[in-house]
Scaffold this active site. Structure first.
Site, PDB file in Angstrom:
ATOM      1  N   ASP A 146      -0.490   5.053   0.680  1.00 12.18           N
ATOM      2  CA  ASP A 146      -0.880   6.096   1.625  1.00 12.18           C
ATOM      3  C   ASP A 146      -0.950   5.556   3.043  1.00 12.18           C
ATOM      4  O   ASP A 146      -1.665   4.597   3.332  1.00 12.18           O
ATOM      5  CB  ASP A 146      -2.226   6.688   1.211  1.00 12.18           C
ATOM      6  CG  ASP A 146      -2.160   7.332  -0.169  1.00 12.18           C
ATOM      7  OD1 ASP A 146      -1.112   7.927  -0.480  1.00 12.18           O
ATOM      8  OD2 ASP A 146      -3.140   7.220  -0.931  1.00 12.18           O
TER       9      ASP A 146
ATOM     10  N   ASP B 136       0.849  -1.187   0.000  1.00 12.56           N
ATOM     11  CA  ASP B 136       0.000   0.000   0.000  1.00 12.56           C
ATOM     12  C   ASP B 136       0.891   1.244   0.000  1.00 12.56           C
ATOM     13  O   ASP B 136       2.053   1.185   0.428  1.00 12.56           O
ATOM     14  CB  ASP B 136      -0.899  -0.028   1.243  1.00 12.56           C
ATOM     15  CG  ASP B 136      -1.853   1.143   1.298  1.00 12.56           C
ATOM     16  OD1 ASP B 136      -2.404   1.505   0.241  1.00 12.56           O
ATOM     17  OD2 ASP B 136      -2.051   1.689   2.395  1.00 12.56           O
TER      18      ASP B 136
END
Length: 214
Positions: free
Chosen positions: A29, A27
């Site tokens: 953010d 991922d």
């Protein structure tokens, strides 16, 4: 789907001499890029937040956390869309140690697949995709695939690293191995977890890829 020559969790070569990779779904953010701080800085520049305001981070949803200047999903999405158009994703602060740690993983034959749900607001996908790729290149972050999807639980990997409580729960329900990247809003979730990108974290990730903790 993981290509057949990457299905093994071990870095090695097969009988034909082809590299076999571990697969890391990564991922962005809240794991590699500091979205909350980038959004705070943009709101300050836009005159919508005082420079000395640092919102509460104990809730993942900004509309539920105190200190942010919006109380509805619509207000948040509008501010986010304006920040996107101002190239938020090309200029976000990188979390300390990310490039170096990911390069060590890449050197150890880890197949790094960036998986992000950044296309959740329509109308500016070209900007988002272009700025995401620019940010990755500008920060010297190695990766072999870049996927934009909210359905992370449909993707198989040796290990996923995520900060979103909803994503972590969905992935685990699908039988995937998830490392929680530590944030104030996910501390009610079981580990394993990592709180920094450093040599210790790299060593733990490599160990977990070889043998997932019981």
């Amino acid at each position: 789907m993981v290509p057949s020559n990457y299905e093994s969790p071990h870095a090695d070569v097969d009988s034909a001499g082809t590299d076999v990779y571990r697969v890391l779904d990564l991922d962005l953010d809240g794991v590699c890029a500091d979205y909350a701080e980038a959004m705070r800085q943009w709101l300050v520049r836009a005159g919508r937040m005082a420079a000395d305001t640092f919102p509460d981070m104990t809730r993942y949803e900004m509309t539920l956390a105190t200190g942010w200047p919006f109380s509805t999903i619509e207000e948040y999405k509008q501010a986010h869309k304006e920040a996107e158009a101002d190239h938020l994703y090309a200029t976000m602060p990188v979390i300390n140690g990310v490039p170096e740690a990911l390069q060590r993983l890449a050197d150890a034959h880890v197949y790094i697949r960036v998986v992000t749900h950044r296309l959740f607001v329509s109308g500016q996908h070209q900007i988002v995709v272009s700025d995401t790729a620019k940010w990755l290149d500008d920060n010297h972050i190695p990766y072999m695939s870049l996927c934009f999807t909210g359905l992370k639980d449909t993707m198989h990997a040796s290990i996923h690293i995520d900060d979103s409580p909803a994503n972590i729960r969905a992935l685990r329900q699908a039988g995937e191995h998830v490392v929680v990247f530590d944030q104030p809003y996910n501390r009610d979730l079981d580990g394993p977890r990592m709180s920094a990108w450093d040599e210790t974290s790299v060593s733990k990730l490599m160990e977990w890829m070889n043998r997932w903790p019981e």
